[in-house]
Every structure is written in structure tokens, then in C-alpha cells.
Write a protein that holds these residues in place. Structure first.
Motif, PDB file in Angstrom:
ATOM      1  N   GLN A 129       0.887  -1.197  -0.013  1.00  0.00           N
ATOM      2  CA  GLN A 129      -0.032  -0.027  -0.131  1.00  0.00           C
ATOM      3  C   GLN A 129       0.784   1.076  -0.001  1.00  0.00           C
ATOM      4  O   GLN A 129       2.128   1.359   0.330  1.00  0.00           O
ATOM      5  N   ILE A 130       0.075   2.403  -0.358  1.00  0.00           N
ATOM      6  CA  ILE A 130       1.045   3.629  -0.448  1.00  0.00           C
ATOM      7  C   ILE A 130      -0.059   4.515   0.444  1.00  0.00           C
ATOM      8  O   ILE A 130      -1.018   4.939  -0.195  1.00  0.00           O
ATOM      9  N   GLU A 131       0.306   4.899   1.437  1.00  0.00           N
ATOM     10  CA  GLU A 131      -0.528   6.041   2.342  1.00  0.00           C
ATOM     11  C   GLU A 131      -1.816   5.423   2.554  1.00  0.00           C
ATOM     12  O   GLU A 131      -2.751   6.092   2.199  1.00  0.00           O
ATOM     13  N   GLY A 132      -1.941   3.934   2.574  1.00  0.00           N
ATOM     14  CA  GLY A 132      -3.395   3.711   3.067  1.00  0.00           C
ATOM     15  C   GLY A 132      -4.086   3.118   1.596  1.00  0.00           C
ATOM     16  O   GLY A 132      -5.215   2.429   1.820  1.00  0.00           O
ATOM     17  N   LEU A 133      -3.350   3.505   0.400  1.00  0.00           N
ATOM     18  CA  LEU A 133      -4.002   3.040  -0.780  1.00  0.00           C
ATOM     19  C   LEU A 133      -3.693   1.771  -1.345  1.00  0.00           C
ATOM     20  O   LEU A 133      -2.370   1.428  -1.575  1.00  0.00           O
ATOM     21  N   ASP A 162      -6.986  10.467  -5.420  1.00  0.00           N
ATOM     22  CA  ASP A 162      -6.021   9.192  -5.114  1.00  0.00           C
ATOM     23  C   ASP A 162      -6.370   7.975  -6.071  1.00  0.00           C
ATOM     24  O   ASP A 162      -5.174   7.251  -5.915  1.00  0.00           O
ATOM     25  N   TRP A 163      -7.477   7.852  -6.544  1.00  0.00           N
ATOM     26  CA  TRP A 163      -7.558   6.601  -7.456  1.00  0.00           C
ATOM     27  C   TRP A 163      -6.567   6.712  -8.495  1.00  0.00           C
ATOM     28  O   TRP A 163      -6.187   5.554  -9.258  1.00  0.00           O
ATOM     29  N   SER A 164      -6.142   7.901  -8.988  1.00  0.00           N
ATOM     30  CA  SER A 164      -5.144   8.016 -10.218  1.00  0.00           C
ATOM     31  C   SER A 164      -3.833   7.299  -9.958  1.00  0.00           C
ATOM     32  O   SER A 164      -3.189   6.936 -10.879  1.00  0.00           O
ATOM     33  N   ILE A 165      -3.510   6.850  -8.808  1.00  0.00           N
ATOM     34  CA  ILE A 165      -2.168   6.142  -8.451  1.00  0.00           C
ATOM     35  C   ILE A 165      -2.188   4.874  -9.047  1.00  0.00           C
ATOM     36  O   ILE A 165      -1.363   4.297  -9.371  1.00  0.00           O
ATOM     37  N   GLN A 166      -3.542   4.385  -9.278  1.00  0.00           N
ATOM     38  CA  GLN A 166      -3.626   2.946  -9.737  1.00  0.00           C
ATOM     39  C   GLN A 166      -3.153   2.948 -11.376  1.00  0.00           C
ATOM     40  O   GLN A 166      -2.835   1.619 -11.955  1.00  0.00           O
TER      41      GLN A 166
END
Length: 227
Positions: A129-133, A162-166
């Protein structure tokens, strides 16, 4: 500031490790004809082989699925007992790929396939995970699903991005797969060893990450988080 630096460091790690996963997946597919990290595909193919009467290959794929699960479990064990989790996990991946690279005899093809599958299971424990994502390293179906749902929420008025990190694991996977396809085609016998060298390179690079940026990439056991 530390949180931002930790996030960007995590994104860089995810990109590099997803690249490794894509490269290894493409190399493994070229060498064995089967997926080494795409267990959804192996599940479907195993079912088709069983229906078609090819029980031998179907059982090989079921074995691969079991080993992938065991690899994920092994990765968590390694991440929990070593001081530098990312280094420990990626060093284990490098060793497994190195061992698989010397098994180039045709009669050892299944064993080589299984070792690569095990390595791809282990690598998932490097960054969870990254910062909870949540982040997936060897599979992108979940990432693309989270990306699509994030786009849907954005259309409906939710302005969090934050979804864009995917997009990071998918980008790493596809570029790594392109590289792996090229390497696997040009250097078939050495391709797994080259992937092992790349894995060790990321492992060694992780040792230079400052301690303040080196945590919160792994999920903690519930008993630990309550302390």
C-alpha cells in the motif's frame, strides 16, 4: 513533507517493481507458454484443460496457483522477519529467479515454471500500500477496476484524485512486459537471469531509502496495529 516524500518514494518503488513483474511475466510466458502471475488466466485455462481431458496440464496449472498463494505467504513472512523488508523480499525474488535461470533443460521446465511463479507470489509483499491505498504489483485487473471506479466517482462529483495512483502499476507492468518480450525473444536462455539482476538492483537501491520513508508500505497485523 515527509508524507509526500514517502508517497513519491512508494510510487517510484511500485513503478520499478511492477516493471519487474511485467518483464518476468512476459519472459515466463515465452519460456513456458503459461502465465507466471496472472492466476485468473491460469484458473480459466486449467478449467478448459480439465474439460478437454488434458488433466496433466490442468494439474500443473493448479499447482502453479497453489504456489502463487504460498509465494504471497512466504513474502509476508520474509517482510516480517527482516529489518529491511523491501530488500529482503526482492533479494528472495532475485535468488528464486537466478535458480530458475539455470534450469534450462527441457525436463526441468515445470520446475522452472514453478520457481518463477513462486517468485511472482513473493514480490507482492514488497509494497502492499501507499499511504493507505492498496497496490497490486503482479496483477493489474484490480488496479484497473479501482481506476475505473475512481473515474466514475469523479464524474459523479467526488473530486478526490487518489485513485489516479492505480495507473502506476499498470504502466509499469505494460512497459516491463514490452521489455520482457524483447529480452525473452533475443536472449531466451539468459532472460530470467537478467530479470534476477534487475530485481537485485531494485533491492540494493531500496537500502538507500531513508528510514523515515521506509515504512507504511506494508500492512501491519491487527495485533501489531493495536499496540
Amino acid at each position: 513533507m515527509i508524507r509526500a516524500q514517502r508517497a513519491w518514494t512508494g510510487i517510484a518503488l511500485v513503478a520499478a517493481i511492477s516493471f519487474l513483474a511485467g518483464m518476468t511475466d512476459a519472459i515466463g510466458l515465452r519460456l513456458s507458454g503459461d502465465f507466471v502471475s496472472f492466476m485468473t488466466g491460469n484458473t480459466t485455462r486449467a478449467a478448459i484443460f480439465f474439460v478437454d481431458g488434458n488433466w496433466g496440464h490442468g494439474l500443473v496449472l493448479l499447482g502453479a496457483i497453489a504456489l502463487f498463494v504460498m509465494g504471497n505467504a512466504l513474502g509476508i513472512v520474509i517482510a516480517s522477519i527482516v529489518r529491511r523488508r523491501i530488500f529482503g523480499v526482492l533479494a528472495a525474488v532475485s535468488l528464486l529467479l537466478s535458480f530458475a535461470s539455470i534450469l534450462d533443460q527441457p525436463q526441468l521446465g515445470v520446475l522452472r515454471f514453478y520457481l518463477v511463479v513462486l517468485a511472482m507470489g513473493v514480490v507482492n509483499a514488497a509494497v502492499e500500500q501507499i499511504e493507505g491505498l492498496p497496490i497490486g504489483l503482479t496483477y493489474v485487473t484490480g488496479a484497473l477496476s479501482r481506476l475505473g471506479r475512481g473515474i466514475g466517482r469523479f464524474i459523479m462529483g467526488d473530486r478526490r484524485l487518489d485513485w489516479s495512483i492505480q495507473i502506476v502499476p499498470w504502466s509499469g507492468m505494460v512497459t516491463g512486459a514490452l521489455c520482457g518480450a524483447l529480452i525473452g525473444g533475443a536472449f531466451a536462455r539468459e532472460s530470467l537471469f537478467l530479470a534476477a539482476v534487475f530485481a537485485m538492483g531494485i533491492a540494493i537501491s531500496s537500502l538507500f531509502i531513508r528510514k523515515t520513508l521506509h515504512h507504511r508500505y506494508n500492512q501491519r497485523p491487527a495485533s501489531t496495529s493495536r499496540r
